[in-house]
Scaffold this motif. Sequence first.
Motif, PDB file in Angstrom:
ATOM      1  N   ALA A 250      56.182 -17.366  27.024  1.00 22.72           N
ATOM      2  CA  ALA A 250      55.644 -17.300  25.669  1.00 22.72           C
ATOM      3  C   ALA A 250      56.425 -18.194  24.712  1.00 22.72           C
ATOM      4  CB  ALA A 250      55.657 -15.855  25.165  1.00 22.72           C
ATOM      5  N   LEU A 251      57.632 -18.593  25.102  1.00 19.24           N
ATOM      6  CA  LEU A 251      58.402 -19.517  24.279  1.00 19.24           C
ATOM      7  C   LEU A 251      57.741 -20.886  24.306  1.00 19.24           C
ATOM      8  CD1 LEU A 251      60.432 -17.177  24.604  1.00 19.24           C
ATOM      9  CD2 LEU A 251      62.227 -18.879  24.875  1.00 19.24           C
ATOM     10  N   SER A 252      57.949 -21.665  23.279  1.00 20.74           N
ATOM     11  CA  SER A 252      57.379 -23.011  23.247  1.00 20.74           C
ATOM     12  C   SER A 252      58.027 -23.866  24.325  1.00 20.74           C
ATOM     13  CB  SER A 252      57.595 -23.649  21.876  1.00 20.74           C
ATOM     14  OG  SER A 252      58.966 -23.930  21.668  1.00 20.74           O
ATOM     15  N   SER A 253      57.290 -24.864  24.795  1.00 21.10           N
ATOM     16  CA  SER A 253      57.855 -25.775  25.785  1.00 21.10           C
ATOM     17  C   SER A 253      59.052 -26.528  25.211  1.00 21.10           C
ATOM     18  CB  SER A 253      56.789 -26.763  26.271  1.00 21.10           C
ATOM     19  OG  SER A 253      56.244 -27.496  25.187  1.00 21.10           O
ATOM     20  N   THR A 254      59.028 -26.776  23.897  1.00 20.14           N
ATOM     21  CA  THR A 254      60.178 -27.439  23.264  1.00 20.14           C
ATOM     22  C   THR A 254      61.426 -26.576  23.387  1.00 20.14           C
ATOM     23  OG1 THR A 254      58.747 -28.587  21.692  1.00 20.14           O
ATOM     24  CG2 THR A 254      61.070 -28.351  21.089  1.00 20.14           C
ATOM     25  N   GLN A 255      61.296 -25.270  23.151  1.00 19.35           N
ATOM     26  CA  GLN A 255      62.450 -24.373  23.253  1.00 19.35           C
ATOM     27  C   GLN A 255      62.944 -24.281  24.687  1.00 19.35           C
ATOM     28  OE1 GLN A 255      63.943 -22.824  20.538  1.00 19.35           O
ATOM     29  NE2 GLN A 255      65.562 -22.377  22.006  1.00 19.35           N
ATOM     30  N   LEU A 256      62.037 -24.194  25.641  1.00 19.89           N
ATOM     31  CA  LEU A 256      62.444 -24.132  27.043  1.00 19.89           C
ATOM     32  C   LEU A 256      63.157 -25.414  27.458  1.00 19.89           C
ATOM     33  CD1 LEU A 256      59.264 -22.448  28.546  1.00 19.89           C
ATOM     34  CD2 LEU A 256      61.532 -21.404  28.321  1.00 19.89           C
ATOM     35  N   ARG A 257      62.667 -26.555  26.982  1.00 19.72           N
ATOM     36  CA  ARG A 257      63.339 -27.819  27.294  1.00 19.72           C
ATOM     37  C   ARG A 257      64.733 -27.865  26.684  1.00 19.72           C
ATOM     38  NH1 ARG A 257      58.048 -30.074  26.668  1.00 19.72           N
ATOM     39  NH2 ARG A 257      58.452 -30.595  24.496  1.00 19.72           N
ATOM     40  N   PHE A 258      64.901 -27.215  25.536  1.00 17.73           N
ATOM     41  CA  PHE A 258      66.225 -27.199  24.920  1.00 17.73           C
ATOM     42  C   PHE A 258      67.224 -26.430  25.783  1.00 17.73           C
ATOM     43  CE2 PHE A 258      69.438 -26.048  21.701  1.00 17.73           C
ATOM     44  CZ  PHE A 258      69.698 -27.309  21.213  1.00 17.73           C
ATOM     45  N   TYR A 259      66.799 -25.330  26.399  1.00 20.18           N
ATOM     46  CA  TYR A 259      67.691 -24.600  27.306  1.00 20.18           C
ATOM     47  C   TYR A 259      68.021 -25.444  28.534  1.00 20.18           C
ATOM     48  CZ  TYR A 259      66.503 -20.495  24.481  1.00 20.18           C
ATOM     49  OH  TYR A 259      66.329 -19.622  23.437  1.00 20.18           O
ATOM     50  N   LEU A 260      67.036 -26.168  29.040  1.00 20.32           N
ATOM     51  CA  LEU A 260      67.300 -27.078  30.149  1.00 20.32           C
ATOM     52  C   LEU A 260      68.299 -28.144  29.730  1.00 20.32           C
ATOM     53  CD1 LEU A 260      66.837 -28.566  32.827  1.00 20.32           C
ATOM     54  CD2 LEU A 260      64.776 -29.566  31.815  1.00 20.32           C
TER      55      LEU A 260
END
Length: 418
Positions: A250-260
Amino acid sequence: MLPPPPAYPPRTVQTPGVGGVHRASPEDFVVQELPLRPPAGQGDHLWLLVRKRNLSTTAAAGLLARALGVRPRDVRYAGMKDRVAVATQAFTVRVGDRDVVPPRSLCNRSVRVLEWSRTDRGLKRGELAGNRFTLLLRRVKPDALRIARDALDQLTAHGAPHAFGCQRFGARNLNHHIGAALARGRWRQALDLLLGCANAQGFRDLPARMAYEKGDLAEAIALTPPGDSPERRALEALRRNNDPHSALLALSSTQLRFYLSALQSAVFNALLTRRVKQNTWRRPLPGDIAAPVATLRDASSDAATQQDVCPTGPLWGPDMPRAHGEPGMWEAHALDEAGLSLSDLTSLRDVVQVGPLGARRPLRMTVHDASVEHVDTEDGPALRCCFTLPPGAFATIVLREIMGEAAVDSPAITAPRD
Protein backbone atom coordinates in the motif's frame (compact mmCIF):
# COMPACT_ATOMS: atom_id res chain seq x y z
CA MET A 1 17.77 -5.44 20.87
CA LEU A 2 17.84 -2.44 18.55
CA PRO A 3 19.11 -2.88 14.97
CA PRO A 4 22.69 -1.63 14.50
CA PRO A 5 23.28 1.79 12.92
CA PRO A 6 24.92 2.09 9.49
CA ALA A 7 28.67 2.43 9.15
CA TYR A 8 30.41 5.72 8.43
CA PRO A 9 34.03 6.01 7.29
CA PRO A 10 36.55 7.36 9.78
CA ARG A 11 37.69 10.95 9.50
CA THR A 12 40.38 11.54 6.88
CA VAL A 13 41.68 14.98 7.96
CA GLN A 14 44.70 15.19 10.24
CA THR A 15 43.15 17.51 12.81
CA PRO A 16 41.15 17.05 16.03
CA GLY A 17 37.43 17.72 15.82
CA VAL A 18 36.14 21.13 16.91
CA GLY A 19 33.20 19.52 18.76
CA GLY A 20 30.09 21.60 19.28
CA VAL A 21 26.48 21.31 18.20
CA HIS A 22 25.08 21.59 14.69
CA ARG A 23 21.50 22.17 13.55
CA ALA A 24 20.28 23.60 16.86
CA SER A 25 17.61 25.30 14.74
CA PRO A 26 16.67 25.15 11.03
CA GLU A 27 18.39 28.51 10.49
CA ASP A 28 21.71 26.91 11.50
CA PHE A 29 21.60 24.69 8.39
CA VAL A 30 21.08 26.67 5.17
CA VAL A 31 21.12 24.95 1.76
CA GLN A 32 21.08 26.71 -1.62
CA GLU A 33 20.57 24.48 -4.64
CA LEU A 34 22.70 25.49 -7.63
CA PRO A 35 20.69 25.03 -10.85
CA LEU A 36 22.18 23.23 -13.82
CA ARG A 37 20.30 25.43 -16.30
CA PRO A 38 17.71 28.24 -16.15
CA PRO A 39 14.01 27.72 -16.95
CA ALA A 40 13.12 27.96 -20.64
CA GLY A 41 10.64 30.80 -20.08
CA GLN A 42 7.83 28.98 -21.89
CA GLY A 43 6.23 25.54 -21.89
CA ASP A 44 3.62 23.45 -20.11
CA HIS A 45 5.41 23.36 -16.73
CA LEU A 46 5.70 25.92 -13.97
CA TRP A 47 9.22 26.42 -12.67
CA LEU A 48 9.22 27.49 -9.02
CA LEU A 49 12.13 28.61 -6.87
CA VAL A 50 11.01 27.64 -3.38
CA ARG A 51 12.38 28.25 0.10
CA LYS A 52 11.23 25.71 2.66
CA ARG A 53 11.81 25.71 6.40
CA ASN A 54 11.71 22.68 8.70
CA LEU A 55 9.95 20.63 6.04
CA SER A 56 11.04 17.71 3.88
CA THR A 57 11.25 18.05 0.11
CA THR A 58 8.51 15.44 -0.37
CA ALA A 59 6.22 17.30 2.05
CA ALA A 60 6.86 20.57 0.21
CA ALA A 61 6.10 18.86 -3.11
CA GLY A 62 2.83 17.56 -1.68
CA LEU A 63 1.82 21.03 -0.54
CA LEU A 64 2.56 22.43 -3.99
CA ALA A 65 0.55 19.66 -5.68
CA ARG A 66 -2.52 20.38 -3.53
CA ALA A 67 -2.22 24.15 -3.92
CA LEU A 68 -1.95 23.93 -7.72
CA GLY A 69 -4.54 21.18 -8.17
CA VAL A 70 -2.23 18.60 -9.77
CA ARG A 71 -1.27 15.00 -9.08
CA PRO A 72 1.74 14.47 -6.79
CA ARG A 73 3.65 12.85 -9.66
CA ASP A 74 3.31 16.10 -11.67
CA VAL A 75 5.59 17.89 -9.17
CA ARG A 76 9.27 17.21 -9.82
CA TYR A 77 12.53 18.26 -8.16
CA ALA A 78 16.22 17.65 -8.77
CA GLY A 79 17.17 16.45 -5.29
CA MET A 80 16.09 15.91 -1.72
CA LYS A 81 17.08 18.62 0.75
CA ASP A 82 17.42 18.33 4.53
CA ARG A 83 14.21 18.68 6.54
CA VAL A 84 15.65 20.46 9.60
CA ALA A 85 17.03 23.29 7.50
CA VAL A 86 16.23 26.38 5.51
CA ALA A 87 16.59 25.13 1.96
CA THR A 88 16.10 26.86 -1.38
CA GLN A 89 15.49 24.63 -4.39
CA ALA A 90 13.62 24.47 -7.69
CA PHE A 91 10.43 22.51 -8.38
CA THR A 92 8.63 22.02 -11.67
CA VAL A 93 4.88 21.43 -11.90
CA ARG A 94 3.10 20.13 -15.00
CA VAL A 95 0.08 22.41 -15.48
CA GLY A 96 -0.44 22.24 -19.24
CA ASP A 97 -1.90 25.37 -20.79
CA ARG A 98 -3.81 26.42 -17.66
CA ASP A 99 -3.24 30.02 -16.61
CA VAL A 100 -1.85 29.34 -13.14
CA VAL A 101 -0.30 31.78 -10.69
CA PRO A 102 1.38 30.00 -7.76
CA PRO A 103 0.72 31.11 -4.17
CA ARG A 104 3.46 33.09 -2.50
CA SER A 105 3.46 31.00 0.68
CA LEU A 106 2.03 27.76 2.03
CA CYS A 107 1.72 25.96 5.38
CA ASN A 108 2.09 29.02 7.62
CA ARG A 109 5.00 30.25 5.49
CA SER A 110 6.96 26.99 5.81
CA VAL A 111 7.05 27.07 2.00
CA ARG A 112 7.60 30.34 0.15
CA VAL A 113 7.70 30.77 -3.63
CA LEU A 114 10.52 33.24 -4.31
CA GLU A 115 10.41 33.22 -8.14
CA TRP A 116 8.44 31.50 -10.84
CA SER A 117 8.47 31.10 -14.58
CA ARG A 118 7.43 28.68 -17.30
CA THR A 119 9.61 25.89 -18.63
CA ASP A 120 9.36 23.16 -21.24
CA ARG A 121 9.92 20.01 -19.15
CA GLY A 122 10.00 18.64 -15.64
CA LEU A 123 13.15 18.43 -13.58
CA LYS A 124 14.95 15.07 -13.40
CA ARG A 125 16.58 13.70 -10.27
CA GLY A 126 20.20 14.78 -10.16
CA GLU A 127 19.62 17.68 -12.56
CA LEU A 128 21.51 20.27 -10.55
CA ALA A 129 25.03 21.66 -10.49
CA GLY A 130 25.51 21.16 -6.76
CA ASN A 131 24.49 22.58 -3.38
CA ARG A 132 25.90 25.47 -1.36
CA PHE A 133 25.83 25.01 2.44
CA THR A 134 26.07 27.66 5.15
CA LEU A 135 26.19 25.95 8.55
CA LEU A 136 26.44 27.33 12.07
CA LEU A 137 28.35 25.21 14.59
CA ARG A 138 27.62 26.27 18.18
CA ARG A 139 29.56 25.71 21.43
CA VAL A 140 32.81 24.78 19.70
CA LYS A 141 36.30 24.52 21.23
CA PRO A 142 38.25 27.72 21.94
CA ASP A 143 40.73 27.11 19.06
CA ALA A 144 38.02 25.90 16.68
CA LEU A 145 38.61 28.51 13.98
CA ARG A 146 42.20 27.41 13.34
CA ILE A 147 41.27 23.72 13.42
CA ALA A 148 38.28 24.11 11.09
CA ARG A 149 40.27 26.21 8.64
CA ASP A 150 42.97 23.52 8.52
CA ALA A 151 40.39 20.75 8.05
CA LEU A 152 38.64 22.58 5.20
CA ASP A 153 41.99 23.26 3.51
CA GLN A 154 42.71 19.52 3.56
CA LEU A 155 39.26 18.64 2.23
CA THR A 156 39.54 21.21 -0.57
CA ALA A 157 42.93 19.82 -1.56
CA HIS A 158 42.22 16.07 -1.32
CA GLY A 159 38.45 15.62 -1.31
CA ALA A 160 36.23 13.76 1.16
CA PRO A 161 34.70 10.28 1.33
CA HIS A 162 31.53 10.27 -0.78
CA ALA A 163 29.55 8.48 1.93
CA PHE A 164 25.81 8.67 2.53
CA GLY A 165 24.88 10.77 5.56
CA CYS A 166 22.58 9.85 8.41
CA GLN A 167 19.64 11.54 6.65
CA ARG A 168 19.54 8.66 4.14
CA PHE A 169 18.76 6.21 6.94
CA GLY A 170 15.87 8.17 8.41
CA ALA A 171 15.24 10.01 11.64
CA ARG A 172 14.97 6.65 13.44
CA ASN A 173 18.07 5.18 11.69
CA LEU A 174 16.01 2.24 10.39
CA ASN A 175 15.36 2.79 6.68
CA HIS A 176 18.13 0.40 5.62
CA HIS A 177 16.82 -2.29 7.97
CA ILE A 178 13.34 -1.91 6.48
CA GLY A 179 14.92 -2.29 3.04
CA ALA A 180 16.77 -5.44 4.14
CA ALA A 181 13.58 -6.99 5.52
CA LEU A 182 11.79 -6.23 2.24
CA ALA A 183 14.65 -7.79 0.25
CA ARG A 184 14.41 -10.99 2.30
CA GLY A 185 10.61 -11.13 2.01
CA ARG A 186 10.18 -10.72 5.76
CA TRP A 187 7.03 -8.65 5.52
CA ARG A 188 6.06 -8.74 9.18
CA GLN A 189 9.56 -7.70 10.25
CA ALA A 190 9.53 -4.80 7.79
CA LEU A 191 6.12 -3.72 9.07
CA ASP A 192 7.23 -3.93 12.71
CA LEU A 193 10.27 -1.76 11.93
CA LEU A 194 8.11 0.77 10.09
CA LEU A 195 5.30 0.96 12.66
CA GLY A 196 6.84 -0.14 15.96
CA CYS A 197 8.59 1.72 18.76
CA ALA A 198 12.23 1.03 17.85
CA ASN A 199 14.25 4.27 18.03
CA ALA A 200 11.02 6.30 18.40
CA GLN A 201 11.54 7.76 21.88
CA GLY A 202 10.65 11.45 21.80
CA PHE A 203 8.62 11.25 18.58
CA ARG A 204 5.15 12.70 18.57
CA ASP A 205 3.80 9.48 17.00
CA LEU A 206 5.16 7.26 19.81
CA PRO A 207 1.64 6.68 21.26
CA ALA A 208 0.50 5.40 17.85
CA ARG A 209 3.49 3.08 17.69
CA MET A 210 2.76 1.75 21.16
CA ALA A 211 -0.85 1.06 20.12
CA TYR A 212 0.42 -0.86 17.07
CA GLU A 213 2.67 -3.00 19.22
CA LYS A 214 -0.34 -3.79 21.45
CA GLY A 215 -2.29 -4.88 18.37
CA ASP A 216 -4.84 -2.04 18.53
CA LEU A 217 -4.83 -0.89 14.89
CA ALA A 218 -7.84 1.40 15.26
CA GLU A 219 -6.15 3.27 18.11
CA ALA A 220 -2.87 3.39 16.20
CA ILE A 221 -4.60 4.99 13.22
CA ALA A 222 -6.43 7.47 15.45
CA LEU A 223 -3.17 8.50 17.13
CA THR A 224 -1.09 8.73 13.92
CA PRO A 225 -0.49 12.38 12.96
CA PRO A 226 -2.66 13.47 10.01
CA GLY A 227 -1.28 13.35 6.49
CA ASP A 228 -0.48 10.84 3.80
CA SER A 229 2.41 9.18 5.63
CA PRO A 230 3.78 5.67 4.96
CA GLU A 231 2.75 4.74 8.50
CA ARG A 232 -0.89 5.75 7.96
CA ARG A 233 -1.08 3.96 4.60
CA ALA A 234 0.34 0.77 6.07
CA LEU A 235 -1.89 0.85 9.14
CA GLU A 236 -5.07 1.40 7.14
CA ALA A 237 -4.21 -1.40 4.69
CA LEU A 238 -3.33 -3.74 7.56
CA ARG A 239 -6.68 -3.06 9.24
CA ARG A 240 -8.49 -3.84 5.96
CA ASN A 241 -6.64 -7.03 5.03
CA ASN A 242 -4.69 -8.20 8.09
CA ASP A 243 -1.87 -9.07 5.67
CA PRO A 244 1.61 -7.56 6.21
CA HIS A 245 2.58 -8.04 2.56
CA SER A 246 -0.50 -6.15 1.29
CA ALA A 247 0.05 -3.46 3.92
CA LEU A 248 3.56 -2.80 2.63
CA LEU A 249 2.42 -2.77 -1.00
CA ALA A 250 0.00 0.00 0.00
CA LEU A 251 3.03 2.27 0.30
CA SER A 252 3.92 4.30 -2.77
CA SER A 253 6.52 2.85 -5.10
CA THR A 254 8.60 5.97 -4.41
CA GLN A 255 8.66 5.18 -0.68
CA LEU A 256 9.53 1.53 -1.29
CA ARG A 257 12.37 2.58 -3.59
CA PHE A 258 13.64 4.86 -0.85
CA TYR A 259 13.97 1.89 1.53
CA LEU A 260 15.82 -0.01 -1.18
CA SER A 261 18.10 2.99 -1.72
CA ALA A 262 18.82 3.17 2.02
CA LEU A 263 19.79 -0.52 1.97
CA GLN A 264 22.13 0.02 -0.98
CA SER A 265 23.57 3.08 0.77
CA ALA A 266 24.31 1.16 3.96
CA VAL A 267 26.24 -1.53 2.05
CA PHE A 268 28.10 1.18 0.10
CA ASN A 269 29.07 2.92 3.35
CA ALA A 270 30.36 -0.36 4.79
CA LEU A 271 32.59 -0.86 1.75
CA LEU A 272 33.80 2.76 1.80
CA THR A 273 34.54 2.50 5.53
CA ARG A 274 36.79 -0.49 4.85
CA ARG A 275 38.63 1.28 2.06
CA VAL A 276 39.16 4.48 4.05
CA LYS A 277 40.65 2.40 6.87
CA GLN A 278 42.93 0.72 4.31
CA ASN A 279 43.73 4.09 2.67
CA THR A 280 42.67 2.64 -0.71
CA TRP A 281 39.75 4.97 -1.42
CA ARG A 282 41.44 7.79 -3.33
CA ARG A 283 43.06 5.99 -6.27
CA PRO A 284 41.89 2.95 -8.29
CA LEU A 285 43.49 -0.45 -7.69
CA PRO A 286 43.67 -3.36 -10.17
CA GLY A 287 40.15 -4.73 -10.50
CA ASP A 288 38.45 -1.45 -9.58
CA ILE A 289 35.89 0.23 -11.79
CA ALA A 290 37.12 3.81 -11.97
CA ALA A 291 35.06 6.93 -12.65
CA PRO A 292 35.49 10.70 -12.35
CA VAL A 293 35.55 12.01 -8.79
CA ALA A 294 32.10 13.30 -7.80
CA THR A 295 32.22 17.03 -8.46
CA LEU A 296 30.09 19.99 -9.55
CA ARG A 297 28.26 19.63 -12.83
CA ASP A 298 28.45 21.88 -15.89
CA ALA A 299 25.36 22.50 -18.01
CA SER A 300 27.37 22.81 -21.21
CA SER A 301 28.50 19.19 -20.96
CA ASP A 302 26.02 17.91 -18.35
CA ALA A 303 28.98 16.06 -16.87
CA ALA A 304 31.69 16.43 -14.27
CA THR A 305 33.76 19.59 -14.70
CA GLN A 306 37.06 17.74 -14.25
CA GLN A 307 38.33 14.27 -14.99
CA ASP A 308 40.30 13.27 -11.88
CA VAL A 309 39.36 9.62 -11.34
CA CYS A 310 38.83 7.48 -8.28
CA PRO A 311 37.47 4.02 -7.42
CA THR A 312 33.73 3.47 -7.40
CA GLY A 313 31.74 1.46 -4.90
CA PRO A 314 28.64 -0.71 -5.27
CA LEU A 315 25.01 0.31 -5.15
CA TRP A 316 24.19 -3.38 -5.27
CA GLY A 317 21.72 -4.87 -7.71
CA PRO A 318 21.62 -7.50 -10.46
CA ASP A 319 22.40 -4.92 -13.17
CA MET A 320 25.42 -3.39 -11.41
CA PRO A 321 28.83 -3.67 -13.15
CA ARG A 322 31.02 -5.82 -10.91
CA ALA A 323 34.55 -5.02 -9.76
CA HIS A 324 37.16 -7.78 -9.92
CA GLY A 325 40.17 -8.92 -7.92
CA GLU A 326 40.52 -7.69 -4.36
CA PRO A 327 38.09 -4.77 -4.80
CA GLY A 328 35.45 -7.21 -6.04
CA MET A 329 36.04 -9.47 -3.04
CA TRP A 330 35.69 -6.53 -0.63
CA GLU A 331 32.40 -5.50 -2.26
CA ALA A 332 30.99 -9.02 -2.10
CA HIS A 333 32.03 -9.24 1.55
CA ALA A 334 30.13 -6.01 2.34
CA LEU A 335 26.96 -7.50 0.85
CA ASP A 336 27.48 -10.78 2.71
CA GLU A 337 28.09 -8.96 6.00
CA ALA A 338 24.69 -7.29 5.55
CA GLY A 339 23.17 -10.79 5.44
CA LEU A 340 22.07 -10.33 1.82
CA SER A 341 22.55 -12.03 -1.50
CA LEU A 342 22.20 -10.80 -5.05
CA SER A 343 19.06 -12.94 -5.42
CA ASP A 344 17.48 -11.03 -2.49
CA LEU A 345 17.93 -7.77 -4.38
CA THR A 346 16.73 -9.32 -7.63
CA SER A 347 13.47 -10.40 -5.97
CA LEU A 348 13.05 -6.92 -4.50
CA ARG A 349 13.07 -5.36 -7.97
CA ASP A 350 9.48 -6.44 -8.61
CA VAL A 351 8.33 -5.18 -5.21
CA VAL A 352 9.67 -1.66 -5.70
CA GLN A 353 8.77 -1.48 -9.41
CA VAL A 354 12.10 -0.43 -10.86
CA GLY A 355 13.76 -1.25 -14.15
CA PRO A 356 17.52 -1.73 -14.08
CA LEU A 357 18.67 -2.16 -10.48
CA GLY A 358 22.24 -1.48 -9.42
CA ALA A 359 24.81 1.24 -10.10
CA ARG A 360 28.25 2.51 -9.11
CA ARG A 361 29.10 5.58 -7.01
CA PRO A 362 32.49 7.33 -6.75
CA LEU A 363 34.24 6.82 -3.42
CA ARG A 364 35.58 10.37 -3.40
CA MET A 365 33.94 13.80 -3.76
CA THR A 366 35.31 17.30 -4.16
CA VAL A 367 34.74 20.16 -1.70
CA HIS A 368 34.59 23.65 -3.25
CA ASP A 369 34.73 27.29 -2.15
CA ALA A 370 35.18 26.49 1.54
CA SER A 371 35.40 29.23 4.16
CA VAL A 372 34.94 29.56 7.90
CA GLU A 373 34.57 32.49 10.28
CA HIS A 374 34.16 33.04 14.02
CA VAL A 375 30.70 34.12 15.22
CA ASP A 376 29.58 35.15 18.70
CA THR A 377 26.16 33.76 19.64
CA GLU A 378 24.01 33.56 22.75
CA ASP A 379 25.50 30.06 23.24
CA GLY A 380 29.07 31.36 23.17
CA PRO A 381 31.71 30.92 20.45
CA ALA A 382 30.47 29.50 17.16
CA LEU A 383 31.71 28.91 13.62
CA ARG A 384 29.97 29.70 10.35
CA CYS A 385 31.20 27.19 7.76
CA CYS A 386 30.45 27.51 4.06
CA PHE A 387 31.22 25.04 1.26
CA THR A 388 29.79 23.70 -1.99
CA LEU A 389 29.29 20.00 -2.72
CA PRO A 390 28.36 17.98 -5.80
CA PRO A 391 24.88 16.56 -6.43
CA GLY A 392 24.16 13.60 -4.16
CA ALA A 393 26.76 14.60 -1.56
CA PHE A 394 25.92 14.95 2.13
CA ALA A 395 27.06 17.97 4.14
CA THR A 396 26.99 15.87 7.33
CA ILE A 397 29.97 13.89 5.98
CA VAL A 398 31.98 17.12 5.75
CA LEU A 399 30.73 18.09 9.23
CA ARG A 400 32.13 14.82 10.62
CA GLU A 401 35.53 15.82 9.26
CA ILE A 402 35.30 19.26 10.91
CA MET A 403 33.50 18.49 14.18
CA GLY A 404 34.48 14.91 14.93
CA GLU A 405 32.58 11.68 14.50
CA ALA A 406 30.63 11.72 17.76
CA ALA A 407 29.16 15.15 17.05
CA VAL A 408 27.38 14.14 13.84
CA ASP A 409 26.76 10.40 13.55
CA SER A 410 23.44 10.20 15.41
CA PRO A 411 20.41 11.68 13.65
CA ALA A 412 18.20 14.06 15.60
CA ILE A 413 15.71 11.38 16.62
CA THR A 414 13.99 13.67 19.11
CA ALA A 415 12.69 15.89 16.30
CA PRO A 416 9.02 15.35 15.45
CA ARG A 417 8.21 13.69 12.14
CA ASP A 418 6.65 15.80 9.39
